[in-house]
Motif scaffolding. Structure first.
Motif, short mmCIF file in Angstrom:
data_model
loop_
_atom_site.label_atom_id
_atom_site.label_comp_id
_atom_site.label_asym_id
_atom_site.label_seq_id
_atom_site.Cartn_x
_atom_site.Cartn_y
_atom_site.Cartn_z
N GLN A 56 0.81 -1.22 0.00
CA GLN A 56 0.00 0.00 0.00
C GLN A 56 0.85 1.27 0.00
N GLN A 57 1.93 1.28 0.76
CA GLN A 57 2.73 2.49 0.89
C GLN A 57 3.84 2.61 -0.15
N ARG A 58 3.88 1.70 -1.12
CA ARG A 58 4.89 1.75 -2.18
C ARG A 58 4.18 1.76 -3.52
N ASP A 59 4.77 2.40 -4.51
CA ASP A 59 4.20 2.39 -5.85
C ASP A 59 4.92 1.42 -6.77
N ASP A 60 5.88 0.67 -6.22
CA ASP A 60 6.65 -0.26 -7.04
C ASP A 60 6.38 -1.73 -6.68
N VAL A 178 1.76 -10.52 -14.51
CA VAL A 178 1.65 -9.38 -13.61
C VAL A 178 2.37 -8.16 -14.19
N MET A 179 3.56 -8.36 -14.73
CA MET A 179 4.33 -7.23 -15.26
C MET A 179 3.55 -6.51 -16.35
N ILE A 180 2.89 -7.28 -17.23
CA ILE A 180 2.14 -6.68 -18.32
C ILE A 180 0.84 -6.04 -17.81
N LYS A 185 7.81 -2.30 -14.60
CA LYS A 185 9.10 -2.74 -15.11
C LYS A 185 10.10 -2.72 -13.96
N PRO A 186 11.14 -3.55 -14.03
CA PRO A 186 12.11 -3.59 -12.93
C PRO A 186 12.76 -2.21 -12.72
N LEU A 308 10.22 -15.20 -20.07
CA LEU A 308 10.13 -14.55 -18.77
C LEU A 308 11.25 -13.53 -18.60
N SER A 309 11.68 -12.96 -19.70
CA SER A 309 12.71 -11.93 -19.66
C SER A 309 12.05 -10.55 -19.72
#
Length: 464
Positions: A56-60, A178-180, A185-186, A308-309
């Protein structure tokens, strides 16, 4: 921390409804523990604090809830079928199981931290610690640490599945999804909280040794080369989280895993351990912060054929992220919080003397019950006011209404379960429309107007 304190906490936890042995009415040692009314609230509060700080307290960081049952291929690719196994022997007389140290061809007592078994003696020389029979152990055999399920299929065939021993496999196989979907992005993370299952040796020790428990896991995906810095970042973050919730720094320590004892998937592991003094071991792990490198994403990509890259558009190249994994044992943390909060002091009684008082000094964010409403007596005028106040406060907090026995005993009950504030409705309330609010830790009492009680508590208690 003394063994007497652990015994006292175990007794209190069972008596007051924090935790009970699973299937206790059928006898025998429990394979797991059931959380009672107070334990459910305490565990949920801990879980909520973790989720708040991590997601909740992070946007990443985003959340995921993957299935506990996964196909065999998931665990084969991740290496769990090979790494989650151990050599065991069993007493023929009483059935007690013990882990065998293959390197020493000996028998080791059960341990709670993998890779740190005590010195072993040969099986032939060992007497069973439970029944005392000498030379009664079976020949060693390899046992899977995974708990398997074999669901029936409509076509009559069966397929072997496993209950997850950690939440991580579901995170890695969903990495691309999840990434998409989350447009991340990392560096970014995927968080999970959930039950995991392990075929551990000799379950039963209070909350610490169970075949079913809960973990709070984060897989934080970073660019290779930045992984060492990110691991240090998460070690600091996670240490501060435990301290902020009330664990004394003097009861915590960091423990680095030797490079020669790291599992195949790990580049580095740092544990956060708490001074439990359980099973003869002073410190036991609450959380491991692991640099898993690209082991899991690479393995699942190879076995599944999925990509998965991550394609780095700014640099025009593709790379496989490294995963930094802070993985906390929620079940063990519940016990650590109980042990840390447990205290004994003295409180004045109605006779002008003092009584011994047992109190759980929970951080208010973790306390299972936030407020107790206590009418001074069962009275047709006091009870309605007290019940109306209780109903109003329940809109924000977990509230307990108690009108049984003397007020002093009711205070003692609330102290023992860690309730931060007690609100007493007395006969003066009928005159001044005010109540007495009592602080758990200081036992100080303050008169507060009925229409200001909620505001008074809002300044002192969390609402989320």
């Amino acid at each position: 921390m003394s063994a007497d304190r652990i015994d006292a906490v175990m007794s209190l936890a069972r008596r007051r409804g924090f935790a009970f042995p699973s299937g206790e009415i059928y006898g025998g040692e429990p394979l797991a523990w059931d959380y009672g009314p107070l334990g459910v609230e305490l565990k949920d509060n801990l879980r909520r604090q973790w989720w708040t700080s991590i997601v909740q307290q992070r946007d990443d960081v985003v959340g995921l809830d993957a299935a506990a049952i996964q196909p065999r291929e998931v665990f084969a690719a991740g290496g769990h079928l090979d790494t989650h196994s151990e050599t065991r022997t069993r007493c023929r007389s009483c059935g007690l199981s013990r882990r065998v140290d293959p390197a020493a061809t000996g028998l080791a007592a059960p341990d709670l931290t993998a890779g740190r078994s005590p010195a072993a003696v040969t099986i032939a020389e060992r007497s069973c610690p439970r029944c005392g029979t000498r030379g009664s152990f079976t020949d060693p055999e390899t046992v899977s640490g995974l708990l398997g399920v074999q669901p029936d299929r409509a076509d009559g065939e069966t397929g072997r599945h496993y209950l997850r021993p950690e939440a991580a496999p579901g995170t890695f196989v969903n990495f691309a999804n999840v990434m998409i979907a989350a447009r991340k992005k990392p560096p970014f993370g995927i968080a999970q909280v959930g039950r995991v299952f392990r075929n551990i040796n000799d379950p039963g020790e209070f909350l610490l040794r169970s075949r079913e428990f809960e973990r709070m896991e984060l897989e934080y995906f970073v660019e290779p080369g930045s992984d060492d810095e990110w691991l240090e970042h998460w070690v600091r973050q996670r240490w501060d989280w435990y301290v902020d919730l009330g664990l004394a720094p003097g009861n915590l320590r960091l423990a680095e895993h030797p490079l020669t004892e790291l599992p195949p998937y790990a580049k580095r592991i740092v544990d956060i351990e708490y001074r439990f003094l359980a099973d003869g071991q002073e410190y036991l792990g609450l959380e491991g912060i692991t640099n898993r490198a690209d082991h899991d994403l690479t393995a699942h990509a190879k076995h599944s054929g999925a990509d998965l890259s991550f394609f780095d558009q700014e640099r025009g190249k593709r790379w496989v992220p490294y995963a930094i994994e802070p993985a906390a044992n929620l079940t063990a943390t519940v016990l650590a919080i109980l042990l840390e909060a447990h205290d004994c002091d003295e409180a004045p009684n109605t006779k002008g003397g003092v009584d011994k008082r047992t109190v759980l000094r929970f951080d208010p964010r973790l306390a299972p019950v936030k407020v107790a409403v206590l009418p001074l007596s069962r009275n047709p005028e006091l009870s309605p006011k007290a019940r109306d106040l209780s109903a109003a406060l329940r809109r924000r907090w977990v509230v307990e209404f108690d009108d049984s026995q003397a007020i002093g005993r009711r205070y003692r009950r609330q102290d023992e379960i860690g309730t931060p504030y007690c609100v007493t409705v007395d006969f003066e309330t009928l005159v001044d429309d005010a109540v007495t609010v009592r602080d758990r830790d200081t036992m100080a009492q303050q008169r507060v107007s009925l229409d200001q009680v909620e505001r008074y508590l809002l300044e002192r208690l969390p609402t989320g």
